[in-house]
Design a protein around this motif. Structure first.
Motif, mmCIF file in Angstrom:
data_model
loop_
_atom_site.group_PDB
_atom_site.id
_atom_site.type_symbol
_atom_site.label_atom_id
_atom_site.label_comp_id
_atom_site.label_asym_id
_atom_site.label_seq_id
_atom_site.Cartn_x
_atom_site.Cartn_y
_atom_site.Cartn_z
ATOM 1 N N UNK A 42 0.871 -1.182 0.000
ATOM 2 C CA UNK A 42 0.000 0.000 0.000
ATOM 3 C C UNK A 42 0.901 1.222 0.000
ATOM 4 N N UNK A 43 0.721 2.067 -0.999
ATOM 5 C CA UNK A 43 1.566 3.228 -1.232
ATOM 6 C C UNK A 43 1.021 4.451 -0.494
ATOM 7 N N UNK A 91 2.761 -5.018 3.162
ATOM 8 C CA UNK A 91 3.807 -4.001 3.295
ATOM 9 C C UNK A 91 3.193 -2.624 3.058
ATOM 10 N N UNK A 92 3.327 -1.754 4.045
ATOM 11 C CA UNK A 92 2.734 -0.425 3.963
ATOM 12 C C UNK A 92 3.838 0.630 3.978
ATOM 13 N N UNK A 93 3.891 1.387 2.891
ATOM 14 C CA UNK A 93 4.895 2.449 2.752
ATOM 15 C C UNK A 93 4.330 3.736 3.360
ATOM 16 N N UNK A 94 4.734 4.040 4.589
ATOM 17 C CA UNK A 94 4.220 5.209 5.298
ATOM 18 C C UNK A 94 5.218 6.363 5.254
ATOM 19 N N UNK A 95 4.698 7.574 5.073
ATOM 20 C CA UNK A 95 5.506 8.790 5.141
ATOM 21 C C UNK A 95 5.326 9.435 6.517
ATOM 22 N N UNK A 200 3.140 0.738 -11.481
ATOM 23 C CA UNK A 200 2.335 -0.339 -10.918
ATOM 24 C C UNK A 200 0.919 0.157 -10.640
ATOM 25 N N UNK A 201 -0.028 -0.749 -10.687
ATOM 26 C CA UNK A 201 -1.395 -0.409 -10.296
ATOM 27 C C UNK A 201 -1.447 0.013 -8.828
ATOM 28 N N UNK A 202 -0.499 -0.462 -8.039
ATOM 29 C CA UNK A 202 -0.458 -0.144 -6.617
ATOM 30 C C UNK A 202 0.126 1.239 -6.338
ATOM 31 N N UNK A 203 0.722 1.888 -7.335
ATOM 32 C CA UNK A 203 1.286 3.220 -7.136
ATOM 33 C C UNK A 203 0.174 4.244 -6.931
ATOM 34 N N UNK A 204 0.412 5.213 -6.057
ATOM 35 C CA UNK A 204 -0.515 6.324 -5.924
ATOM 36 C C UNK A 204 -0.524 7.157 -7.202
ATOM 37 N N UNK A 205 -1.565 7.961 -7.379
ATOM 38 C CA UNK A 205 -1.661 8.768 -8.600
ATOM 39 C C UNK A 205 -0.519 9.767 -8.696
ATOM 40 N N UNK A 206 0.122 10.066 -7.570
ATOM 41 C CA UNK A 206 1.248 11.003 -7.547
ATOM 42 C C UNK A 206 2.495 10.454 -8.242
ATOM 43 N N UNK A 207 2.448 9.187 -8.613
ATOM 44 C CA UNK A 207 3.607 8.578 -9.279
ATOM 45 C C UNK A 207 4.029 9.361 -10.515
#
Length: 255
Positions: A42-43, A91-95, A200-207
């Motif tokens: 999760x991005x 796996x969660x990519x947290x900022x 990736x489809x899992x990328x946020x739109x900010x990619x």
């Protein structure tokens, strides 16, 4: 689900909260874990909520708010909810800078969450961030928030949680990732060392704004280390203010 446990006993879900500031190798790390057959990712779950609650304007602001969940409570429920595809590892990519005061943190204490911290030298972060966004502040870079979350987790565990420095991962991907997986209680998978290029489809739109380098990459070694651009007075002051928080975590970085 992976093998393990007695017949008919489901293997517990492993939820990895990887805490990073911006302009690290956080997206490459997400690619690495996503390339495992047992892992969903999760991005930046709280990105849209952070923007909605602060009113801060980032590149692609409207698109982010339209495409992603803005209610932090719903996001927290998702962090602890069903894993996409029924994967064993989530796996969660947290900022860290997304964790503003009005976003609750009790979910961080859930027994299934295993926290890890990804760090980078402040002067390198400031230089890289400044190249992508005209204005930068200490709060934007998440160093202080990362240290706060680190202390919260350490207090609960009674020991320091796992820390990795992005530079060490780039220098020795197999060695550092093997140790990281060991500390997280999962097996290392060779698939983590390379991945197909592209979005990736899992990328946020900010990619579309932020991920050009990682979209071209196929592994950690493929990323070039660029010389750090000289910082102006403001940039140097921000890097200096972030240094104690960075050094607090760096003392525990696995090598």
């Amino acid at each position: 689900m992976g093998m393990g446990g007695t017949m008919g006993e489901a293997e517990p879900t492993v939820r990895i909260a990887m805490w990073s500031g911006p302009r690290n190798i956080s997206t490459a790390m997400m690619r690495s874990f996503e390339n495992r057959p047992d892992t969903a990712v999760w991005d930046e779950p709280f990105y849209a909520a952070y923007l909605a609650m602060t009113g801060i304007v980032h590149p692609m602001n409207d698109e982010i708010l339209a495409a992603h969940e803005t209610d932090w409570r719903a996001v927290a429920d998702g962090v602890l909810g069903p894993v996409p595809g029924g994967a064993h590892i989530f796996y969660q990519k947290h900022m860290t800078h997304h964790m503003i005061a009005d976003i609750g943190r009790d979910w961080m204490d859930h027994r299934e969450i295993r926290h890890a911290f990804l760090i980078r030298k402040p002067e390198e972060v400031v230089a890289s961030y400044s190249a992508k966004r005209d204005e930068v502040s200490l709060a934007d870079l998440g160093f202080l928030q990362q240290a706060e979350i680190f202390e919260r987790v350490a207090d609960r565990l009674g020991e320091a949680p796992v820390v990795v420095d992005g530079a060490d991962v780039l220098a020795d991907p197999r060695g550092v990732l093997s140790k990281l997986c060991g500390r997280l209680g999962i097996g290392f998978d060779e698939a983590m060392l390379s991945w197909p290029s592209g979005r990736r489809d899992s990328d946020g739109v900010w990619a579309a704004h932020w991920y050009h380098a990682v979209e071209a990459s196929t592994g950690f070694a493929a990323r070039e280390e660029r010389e750090v651009a000289p910082l102006n007075d403001v940039g140097r002051a921000i890097a200096e203010a972030a240094k104690p928080a960075y050094e607090r975590l760096a003392a525990y970085a696995i090598r």
